[in-house]
Design a protein around this motif. Sequence first.
Motif, PDB file in Angstrom:
ATOM      1  N   ALA A  25       0.828  -1.202   0.000  1.00  0.00           N
ATOM      2  CA  ALA A  25       0.000   0.000   0.000  1.00  0.00           C
ATOM      3  C   ALA A  25       0.864   1.253   0.000  1.00  0.00           C
ATOM      4  O   ALA A  25       1.828   1.339   0.756  1.00  0.00           O
ATOM      5  N   PRO A  26       0.527   2.214  -0.844  1.00  0.00           N
ATOM      6  CA  PRO A  26       1.269   3.480  -0.831  1.00  0.00           C
ATOM      7  C   PRO A  26       0.963   4.257   0.444  1.00  0.00           C
ATOM      8  O   PRO A  26      -0.124   4.118   1.023  1.00  0.00           O
ATOM      9  N   ALA A  27       1.910   5.065   0.876  1.00  0.00           N
ATOM     10  CA  ALA A  27       1.730   5.890   2.071  1.00  0.00           C
ATOM     11  C   ALA A  27       1.097   7.216   1.662  1.00  0.00           C
ATOM     12  O   ALA A  27       1.657   8.291   1.867  1.00  0.00           O
ATOM     13  N   VAL A  28      -0.064   7.120   1.041  1.00  0.00           N
ATOM     14  CA  VAL A  28      -0.795   8.292   0.569  1.00  0.00           C
ATOM     15  C   VAL A  28      -2.192   8.203   1.160  1.00  0.00           C
ATOM     16  O   VAL A  28      -2.822   7.147   1.112  1.00  0.00           O
ATOM     17  N   SER A  29      -2.658   9.308   1.698  1.00  0.00           N
ATOM     18  CA  SER A  29      -3.992   9.327   2.285  1.00  0.00           C
ATOM     19  C   SER A  29      -4.991   9.875   1.268  1.00  0.00           C
ATOM     20  O   SER A  29      -4.709  10.859   0.588  1.00  0.00           O
ATOM     21  N   PRO A  30      -6.158   9.246   1.172  1.00  0.00           N
ATOM     22  CA  PRO A  30      -7.186   9.775   0.277  1.00  0.00           C
ATOM     23  C   PRO A  30      -7.989  10.906   0.916  1.00  0.00           C
ATOM     24  O   PRO A  30      -9.025  11.309   0.386  1.00  0.00           O
ATOM     25  N   ASP A  31      -7.526  11.423   2.075  1.00  0.00           N
ATOM     26  CA  ASP A  31      -8.226  12.541   2.726  1.00  0.00           C
ATOM     27  C   ASP A  31      -8.344  13.692   1.734  1.00  0.00           C
ATOM     28  O   ASP A  31      -7.428  13.978   0.975  1.00  0.00           O
ATOM     29  N   PRO A  35     -15.225  10.269   0.184  1.00  0.00           N
ATOM     30  CA  PRO A  35     -15.117   8.850   0.552  1.00  0.00           C
ATOM     31  C   PRO A  35     -16.091   8.007  -0.261  1.00  0.00           C
ATOM     32  O   PRO A  35     -17.197   8.442  -0.573  1.00  0.00           O
ATOM     33  N   LEU A  36     -15.674   6.795  -0.603  1.00  0.00           N
ATOM     34  CA  LEU A  36     -16.466   5.940  -1.484  1.00  0.00           C
ATOM     35  C   LEU A  36     -16.996   4.691  -0.799  1.00  0.00           C
ATOM     36  O   LEU A  36     -17.793   3.967  -1.391  1.00  0.00           O
ATOM     37  N   LYS A 133      -7.033   1.108  -1.312  1.00  0.00           N
ATOM     38  CA  LYS A 133      -8.412   1.590  -1.183  1.00  0.00           C
ATOM     39  C   LYS A 133      -8.919   2.017  -2.553  1.00  0.00           C
ATOM     40  O   LYS A 133      -8.151   2.510  -3.380  1.00  0.00           O
ATOM     41  N   GLN A 134     -10.222   1.868  -2.763  1.00  0.00           N
ATOM     42  CA  GLN A 134     -10.760   2.236  -4.067  1.00  0.00           C
ATOM     43  C   GLN A 134     -10.585   3.730  -4.350  1.00  0.00           C
ATOM     44  O   GLN A 134     -10.409   4.123  -5.502  1.00  0.00           O
TER      45      GLN A 134
END
Length: 152
Positions: A25-31, A35-36, A133-134
């Motif tokens: 998993a990449p260390a990137v937040s989808p914040d 949200p899906l 995460k999607q």
Amino acid sequence: MNKLLVTLFTVLFAALAIANEVAIAPAVSPDGLPPLGNTWLAENPYRGNLAAIATGQQAYNQACARCHGADASTNAAPAPDLRRLNRFCKRIGDAELNAACMRDNDAYFAKSVRQGKIIVGVTHMPPWDGVLKQELAWAIQVFIESRAGTSK
């Protein structure tokens, strides 16, 4: 003859490197992205979302660039040039047919990301289901689509 052997060795080495890939998993937040939820959507909801493109670029460079090339900007990477994924849809002028083509691309992209690519028992791309995460997967796709005009 030596050039042929070097080429064959290079191709074999690249294939082995890809075959041993593990999904991390990449260390990137989808914040900051809408949200899906846990149920995967049938269509990419982030097209035209500049924040998603920026997030997708970060996630792509951490998770995909090793095989597909940094910033989705080369066709010299060992894995396919992803900028070409929607090239056929771009040729469709009819809006309804174009939308159907893009939905097909979304389904193909989601399936490929989630299940990976296993050909004749060899993992060419690891499955990312449960790892990515999607939100990040769709963001990666819109980033790749934003780079589509840079392919040759």
